[in-house]
Enzyme design. Sequence first.
Site, PDB file in Angstrom:
ATOM      1  N   CYS A   1      59.924  -2.356  55.899  1.00 51.38           N
ATOM      2  CA  CYS A   1      60.878  -1.805  56.358  1.00 51.38           C
ATOM      3  C   CYS A   1      62.172  -1.434  56.022  1.00 51.38           C
ATOM      4  CB  CYS A   1      60.769  -1.169  57.574  1.00 51.38           C
ATOM      5  SG  CYS A   1      61.207  -2.401  58.756  1.00 51.38           S
TER       6      CYS A   1
ATOM      7  N   HIS B   1      63.101  -4.356  63.726  1.00 52.25           N
ATOM      8  CA  HIS B   1      62.069  -2.848  62.231  1.00 52.25           C
ATOM      9  C   HIS B   1      63.131  -1.651  62.191  1.00 52.25           C
ATOM     10  CE1 HIS B   1      59.043  -0.261  61.193  1.00 52.25           C
ATOM     11  NE2 HIS B   1      59.169   0.350  62.089  1.00 52.25           N
TER      12      HIS B   1
END
Length: 771
Positions: A318, A725
Amino acid sequence: MVCSHILSNVDSIESKVPVNTVVYKDDCMYNFDTAENNELGLDVCLKCFQSYSRGDYDYTSEHCKDSSHSTFLNVVKRLKPVDEKDIEERQNKMAKLEIKEFKEEEVYDIKYNIYCSIDNETFKLEEVPDKYQQLSDSVIKSNSSSRQEDIKAWEQEILPCEHSIEIQQFKSNVDLSKCTQCELKENLWICLHCGALGCGREQFGSNTPGNSHALKHYEMSQHPVAVKLGSLSADDIDNYDAYCYQCNDEVKIPNLLQYLKTFDIDLQKAVKTEKNLIELNLDQNLNWEFQLDGANGEKLKPIFGGNFTGLSNLGNSCYLNSVVQGLFDLDAYQQYFKDKQFPTYQQISNPSKDLKSQMLKIYNGLSSGKYSKPNVLKGDDYQLGIKPTMFKSLIGEEHPEFKTNKQQDAFEFLIYLLDKLDSEYGYDLNKSFKSILTSKVLCSNCFKGSARDDLVDNLSLNIEDEVLKIEEGQKTYKEVELIDSFKQYCEDEIIEGFKCEKCNETTNAIKSVGFKSFPKNLIVNINRIKLENWVPIKINVPVNIPEKIDLSDFRVELDENFEYKKEEKSQFTANEDIKNNLMQMGFPENRCIKALYKTGNNTLDEAMNWLFSHMEDADIDEPLVIEETKSEVSEELINNVMAMGFDHKLSKKALILNNSDPNAAVEWLFNNPNDDGELDTQPSKVDLAEEKPKLIEELTNSTISPHYKLKSIICHKGTSPHTGHYVIFIKKVIDGEEKWVLFNDEKVVECDESNIEDMKTNGYIYIFESV
């Protein structure tokens, strides 16, 4: 009857894929067409084993003309029909397929044929000569390029450390039912030294509780190695969670079976009761929602089409996805790649190893809209996204961290990527990020001073972290303005004990910095990492979203009292951003420079770990002294490294790359277990030193405005940039109106006011555009 071209090529093809040959069968070399999303499937060349597609453009035919390779294994995959009630089960299988636990045949009907590009004809496998059938079977059974690059796509590369290799144990009676310091009965970690049982840390992004009592036990006892009881399994004795608190990393433990027996734990009878860290990480990355629900609880509206294409998560990728989306959103990138063409096969025989080809492939994939469509595998709400597998493999192959599947710091990756692109394209591609920062020092006695220009492409700024309240261990911070961070960055700094070269007096001086020229696109990173009790933590200070900023007040002013310092040639220049981050944590400058030199100037984590392990060095605070570079290293040093189990060739290369530092060489060898030992002697593709004066002259005379509007924000949720994330919010024009769009890997949605708090508290990298 097969065509004459297939028959005539029988003698020239292999009967199986040659040993050590990489088979590229995931997607087309030039676009993101796959055997699943292309009606005609994917054509795997039976000569070079690269894949091509026939669709909007016939890349198969183009490859045939360029290379004279005419026969291909055609692969077509179609989803098996399922009832509505089985859709959720299939989606779960697809998620697990990402980590290679399920066979594709459970989800897809797969057809294989032989295709002749010259005659544009397709033949069944049973119709072609046996040699084609044998080679096709070998291609089908071989690992694909992405599979071969990383055979366990989501698993981290975990090695023993010096503390887990030999563990001193003390026999004790152990209660394995709960934490010794609280009532938790899950997330329990046993100290392999004394058997003390403590709960682990709360796992961010999961429901796993934890009060960090295992860590507190280490702090009191200095027993570094612990194992998570619930991760032990007789069915998979090599897959367990173990942690070294002294190294602050996951580790493997040789002889774990014997160590556990000390406390009457039989690994061969153990039953796994909890998800391990890899599985928790997998769940987090596959299922992260990052505020995909609107203010009223409804799902945010998914968006499809050109420039709304998502990037699939390849396993903690990510950070890469967010950076790539931010760069390719900019006009500078879109205009640069708009009319570019792929090199021919004669120019580049393997596009997966050519950065220019991979950048152009990503541009086409993101901008075309071809792959931005609702997909049944995502419940028709989201797209599958494109998989930048080749790009990730290529861009990270020379970096010890970015070539792994561990989560990484998005800002460190952005800096690394910009440097790689500069070396490939020169300054043409990233010119819009370049600006000149001028540092000046003024003597308070004679009022004479010196100035120095630095070419930069980003700024790393501090933020104030005033705590308003603490409730249940959670800190609430005062909201801040980004412009205040610019003020702090550019404010005057008093230098005491300054030795002036003009008046020869020892006095005070005033040091400051400002913009001599402004960039078209401004990249700003805010430093959210703070050292508390020598442990780096992330601070969630809310930063008011700076839709527009005016940097006019930070333009540098010089008069006749200042003269420019000549640029001094140096054998080593520390990464300025990482050095500043280390200094902000409280490390002295000399230590920071030495740590970056010793660890190859790579990452914040590497430098910080080096500092922690060399705190007691007698010369730790002395200035860095670099001995004259030698083309050869001593045989004695080579023999020392070879004693660790490495061969002569690898040991020599590691020492050369790490300036004859045996500790750094051994660490490099552990981080590069598959290196072939060959030294790269090829010259740089672009001579940046030759281009730099021309660029500086151009920037000096530029008239770019210091007024900026915000284009995008890369946000991060988690306790450290290396966990959690990353997503990116980008301003896009939708139906004639500017709106924020969230790119959460392959999920692309239109935002509403519910996302504002995420953007404030998790903003990490800001990209602005001059107006």
